[in-house]
Enzyme design. Structure first.
Site, PDB file in Angstrom:
ATOM      1  CG  PHE A 121     -64.490 -27.745 -40.806  1.00  0.00           C
ATOM      2  CD1 PHE A 121     -65.336 -27.925 -42.207  1.00  0.00           C
ATOM      3  CD2 PHE A 121     -63.396 -28.809 -41.277  1.00  0.00           C
ATOM      4  CE1 PHE A 121     -66.015 -28.676 -43.065  1.00  0.00           C
ATOM      5  CE2 PHE A 121     -63.806 -29.804 -42.205  1.00  0.00           C
ATOM      6  CZ  PHE A 121     -64.504 -29.823 -43.091  1.00  0.00           C
ATOM      7  CE  LYS A 146     -59.378 -25.386 -31.236  1.00  0.00           C
ATOM      8  NZ  LYS A 146     -59.503 -25.106 -32.043  1.00  0.00           N
ATOM      9  CB  SER A 160     -60.246 -36.360 -37.651  1.00  0.00           C
ATOM     10  OG  SER A 160     -59.138 -35.230 -37.656  1.00  0.00           O
ATOM     11  CB  CYS A 197     -69.580 -37.240 -39.043  1.00  0.00           C
ATOM     12  SG  CYS A 197     -71.226 -37.160 -37.692  1.00  0.00           S
ATOM     13  CD  GLU A 230     -63.945 -38.581 -42.006  1.00  0.00           C
ATOM     14  OE1 GLU A 230     -62.885 -37.716 -41.078  1.00  0.00           O
ATOM     15  OE2 GLU A 230     -65.305 -38.545 -41.614  1.00  0.00           O
TER      16      GLU A 230
HETATM   17  P1  NAD Z   1     -60.233 -32.431 -37.142  1.00  0.00           P
HETATM   18  O1  NAD Z   1     -59.892 -33.270 -36.528  1.00  0.00           O
HETATM   19  O2  NAD Z   1     -58.932 -31.390 -38.170  1.00  0.00           O
HETATM   20  O3  NAD Z   1     -60.328 -30.511 -36.063  1.00  0.00           O
HETATM   21  C1  NAD Z   1     -61.093 -30.431 -34.656  1.00  0.00           C
HETATM   22  C2  NAD Z   1     -60.142 -30.084 -33.223  1.00  0.00           C
HETATM   23  O4  NAD Z   1     -58.845 -30.668 -33.175  1.00  0.00           O
HETATM   24  C3  NAD Z   1     -60.645 -28.539 -34.495  1.00  0.00           C
HETATM   25  O5  NAD Z   1     -61.171 -27.218 -33.017  1.00  0.00           O
HETATM   26  C4  NAD Z   1     -59.303 -28.475 -34.583  1.00  0.00           C
HETATM   27  O6  NAD Z   1     -58.306 -26.766 -33.860  1.00  0.00           O
HETATM   28  C5  NAD Z   1     -58.616 -29.391 -33.444  1.00  0.00           C
HETATM   29  N1  NAD Z   1     -57.190 -29.954 -33.868  1.00  0.00           N
HETATM   30  C6  NAD Z   1     -56.588 -30.219 -35.399  1.00  0.00           C
HETATM   31  N2  NAD Z   1     -55.572 -30.849 -35.379  1.00  0.00           N
HETATM   32  C7  NAD Z   1     -55.195 -30.630 -33.735  1.00  0.00           C
HETATM   33  C8  NAD Z   1     -54.195 -31.994 -33.038  1.00  0.00           C
HETATM   34  N3  NAD Z   1     -53.389 -32.264 -34.021  1.00  0.00           N
HETATM   35  N4  NAD Z   1     -53.867 -31.492 -31.973  1.00  0.00           N
HETATM   36  C9  NAD Z   1     -55.130 -31.043 -31.197  1.00  0.00           C
HETATM   37  N5  NAD Z   1     -55.944 -30.540 -31.863  1.00  0.00           N
HETATM   38  C10 NAD Z   1     -56.376 -30.134 -33.308  1.00  0.00           C
HETATM   39  O7  NAD Z   1     -61.525 -32.124 -37.567  1.00  0.00           O
HETATM   40  P2  NAD Z   1     -62.030 -31.035 -38.934  1.00  0.00           P
HETATM   41  O8  NAD Z   1     -61.207 -31.365 -40.457  1.00  0.00           O
HETATM   42  O9  NAD Z   1     -62.581 -29.724 -37.773  1.00  0.00           O
HETATM   43  O10 NAD Z   1     -62.758 -31.805 -39.113  1.00  0.00           O
HETATM   44  C11 NAD Z   1     -63.896 -32.830 -39.948  1.00  0.00           C
HETATM   45  C12 NAD Z   1     -63.816 -33.690 -39.018  1.00  0.00           C
HETATM   46  O11 NAD Z   1     -64.732 -33.958 -37.626  1.00  0.00           O
HETATM   47  C13 NAD Z   1     -64.422 -35.587 -39.687  1.00  0.00           C
HETATM   48  O12 NAD Z   1     -62.952 -36.238 -40.009  1.00  0.00           O
HETATM   49  C14 NAD Z   1     -65.790 -35.836 -39.587  1.00  0.00           C
HETATM   50  O13 NAD Z   1     -66.281 -37.080 -39.702  1.00  0.00           O
HETATM   51  C15 NAD Z   1     -65.665 -35.454 -37.773  1.00  0.00           C
HETATM   52  N6  NAD Z   1     -66.672 -35.097 -36.674  1.00  0.00           N
HETATM   53  C16 NAD Z   1     -66.860 -36.215 -36.019  1.00  0.00           C
HETATM   54  C17 NAD Z   1     -68.179 -35.972 -35.935  1.00  0.00           C
HETATM   55  C18 NAD Z   1     -68.994 -37.214 -34.669  1.00  0.00           C
HETATM   56  O14 NAD Z   1     -69.518 -36.589 -34.188  1.00  0.00           O
HETATM   57  N7  NAD Z   1     -68.589 -38.802 -34.769  1.00  0.00           N
HETATM   58  C19 NAD Z   1     -69.014 -34.902 -36.560  1.00  0.00           C
HETATM   59  C20 NAD Z   1     -68.516 -33.887 -36.917  1.00  0.00           C
HETATM   60  C21 NAD Z   1     -67.731 -34.284 -37.364  1.00  0.00           C
END
Ligand code: NAD
Length: 482
Positions: free
Chosen positions: A152, A176, A229, A284, A382
């Site tokens: 997000f 997605k 995450s 991130c 985090e």
């Molecule tokens: P999230 O992991 O909750 O969701 C990311 C995506 O995964 C979404 O599309 C979500 O629908 C999907 N998802 C969520 N739970 C799932 C599951 N159990 N099984 C399969 N798919 C699932 O992350 P968020 O809260 O949307 O974003 C924030 C996180 O993203 C933070 O941890 C941040 O550090 C990380 N992030 C990392 C980078 C990087 O470059 N390393 C960049 C941006 C964000």
């Protein structure tokens, strides 16, 4: 612009309504008021999206690379033209300030710039006379249908880390996006249509875990790009790999910033503040741990606290706002629980973000804790919000030991005037993206986004030459003319 009241799925070049079996309300995080509703794509629609991408692949992958690059040039021009509108959309769905949203969209444009160079990027190489009468050449081909799953916090930029490079190299794509911020993805789809991208090359579906699982196990998906995450990244990596796909999964972070006692505090502290509290700490690359090294600890805490108190918190649309809201009420509540717990465990609360934030929407003020220890969850986990932990180290060795003990390894920074300290840091810090006197060491699109440890699962990272290798497979041709 399509009506964003109900967010559509985009399949085979057409916007389709999803059945309203599961519908999320999408609030503006600054007000809490719904701005759109998001019906999740049905299983049938997910399969249709992959089928559309599969059908488009032969024609698109056979399109000459310079012609594919022309679509990217037009796409880039459209992004430039609509930068204000695209930025406003990010602020509406994510809450970050307009200035931060403009920064995000500009970073997305850099990736399109990079993709415009596809005819050069996709070149292979050859060696004449590798053996007597024999020549050898390496040729790159696209891999097929690629799925992108995004978080997000950068609803415009992170999808664009993937889409331009994947498609310009001849792949077709199913995105997605995060169900928390699905609006920017739809605008990206419209602009790709306007740029002349053939139907089915790019598709968007909506949903959560079930939708992701469908893509991860689908036999016609060849590759998976994920950003989110760490726990989910590990799951995506294992599941996609077990299903025979190539996968890159970028995870979460806990980024340490070392402030040496030779640093100029006045020049350094604003960068620490902006790293910790920019995008409301939801980056991130956010610096979430500041380590005062040597005698600087007390002065560092005093200066950070002074600056944090001056941070103007409010809606991202107000040009005076420095920090917007967090994404959802539940995330705000979880952050408050972390703050409560750290206080109980004896961390010293220096600024209390639970107090004084606007009451509507999902706002917190900047929180700073001093005397945080590695035993505390606010150091280990985090938090992904505007909470900065300060720790103390007597010298650079102790500081590096702390940093390297983290299970994450996305980014680390050092503020110093000493070349020796900077060099030690560069060589010994166990994180993939390092900043020297830089608070947010975000590589530009021409370089890869090189997280380590639990911040990345896979081999080839997003953007830069890594992304070219991820989205292509090679043939090596050995030739003899008899
Ligand atoms: P999230 O992991 O909750 O969701 C990311 C995506 O995964 C979404 O599309 C979500 O629908 C999907 N998802 C969520 N739970 C799932 C599951 N159990 N099984 C399969 N798919 C699932 O992350 P968020 O809260 O949307 O974003 C924030 C996180 O993203 C933070 O941890 C941040 O550090 C990380 N992030 C990392 C980078 C990087 O470059 N390393 C960049 C941006 C964000």
């Amino acid at each position: 612009m399509i009506a964003t009241k109900t967010v559509a799925s985009f399949i085979g070049g057409r916007f389709q309504e999803a059945p309203r079996e599961k519908v999320d309300e999408i609030p503006n995080p600054a007000t809490g008021e719904a701005v759109a509703s998001l019906p999740y794509s049905s299983k049938d629609q997910l399969n249709q999206a992959v089928a559309a991408a599969k059908k488009a692949f032969p024609g698109w992958s056979e399109t000459p690379v310079p012609d594919r690059a022309q679509v990217m040039f037009r796409f880039k021009a459209l992004f430039d033209k609509h930068i204000e509108e695209l930025s406003a959309l990010v602020t509406t769905e994510n809450g970050k300030t307009l200035e931060e949203s403009r920064g995000e969209v500009k970073r997305a444009i850099e990736v399109i710039d990079f993709a415009c160079g596809a005819p050069t990027l996709m070149m292979g190489h050859n060696l004449d006379q590798i053996a007597k009468g024999i020549d050898e050449e390496l040729v790159r081909f696209p891999v097929g249908v690629v799925a992108g799953i995004t978080p997000f916090n950068f609803p415009n930029m992170v999808p664009l880390w993937m889409i331009p490079v994947a498609i310009v190299l001849g792949n077709t794509f199913v995105l997605k996006p995060s169900p928390l911020t699905p609006l920017s993805a739809m605008r990206i789809a419209e602009l790709l249509v306007e740029a002349g991208l053939p139907d089915g090359v790019f598709n968007v579906v909506h949903g959560a875990k079930d939708a992701v699982d469908t893509l991860l196990t689908h036999p016609d998906v060849a590759g998976v790009s994920f950003v989110g995450s760490a726990q989910v990244a590990a799951y995506i990596y294992a599941t996609a790999a077990a299903n025979g796909k190539r996968v890159q999964a970028l995870g979460g972070a806990k980024n340490h910033i070392l402030v040496m006692d030779d640093a100029d505090l006045e020049l350094s502290a604003p960068h620490v503040i902006s790293s910790a509290f920019g995008n409301a700490g939801q980056r991130c690359l956010a610096g979430s741990v500041a380590v005062g090294v040597g005698k600087i600890g007390d002065a560092l805490v005093t200066e950070l606290a002074r600056e944090a108190r001056e941070v103007k918190v409010g809606p991202g649309t107000d040009p005076k706002t420095y920090m917007g809201p967090v994404i959802r009420r539940e995330r705000k509540q979880r952050l408050i629980e972390y703050i409560d717990e750290a206080e109980q465990q004896g961390a010293k609360l220096v600024t209390d973000g639970r107090q004084g934030a606007p009451s509507e929407g999902f706002f917190l003020r900047p929180t700073i804790f001093d005397r945080v220890t590695p035993a505390m969850r606010i150091w280990k986990d985090e938090l992904f919000g505007p909470v900065l932990s300060v720790m103390r180290a007597s010298d650079i060795d102790e500081a590096l030991k702390l940093l390297n003990a983290s299970s994450y390894g996305n980014m680390a920074s050092i503020f110093t005037t000493s070349g020796k300290n900077a060099r030690e840091f560069k060589r010994r810090a166990q994180a993939g993206m390092l900043g020297v006197n830089i608070g947010v060491a975000a590589p530009m699109a021409f370089f890869p986004f090189t997280g380590w440890k639990n911040s990345f699962f896979g081999d080839l990272h997003a953007t830069g030459q890594d992304s070219v290798r991820f989205y292509t497979r090679h043939k090596v041709v050995t030739t003899r003319w008899l």
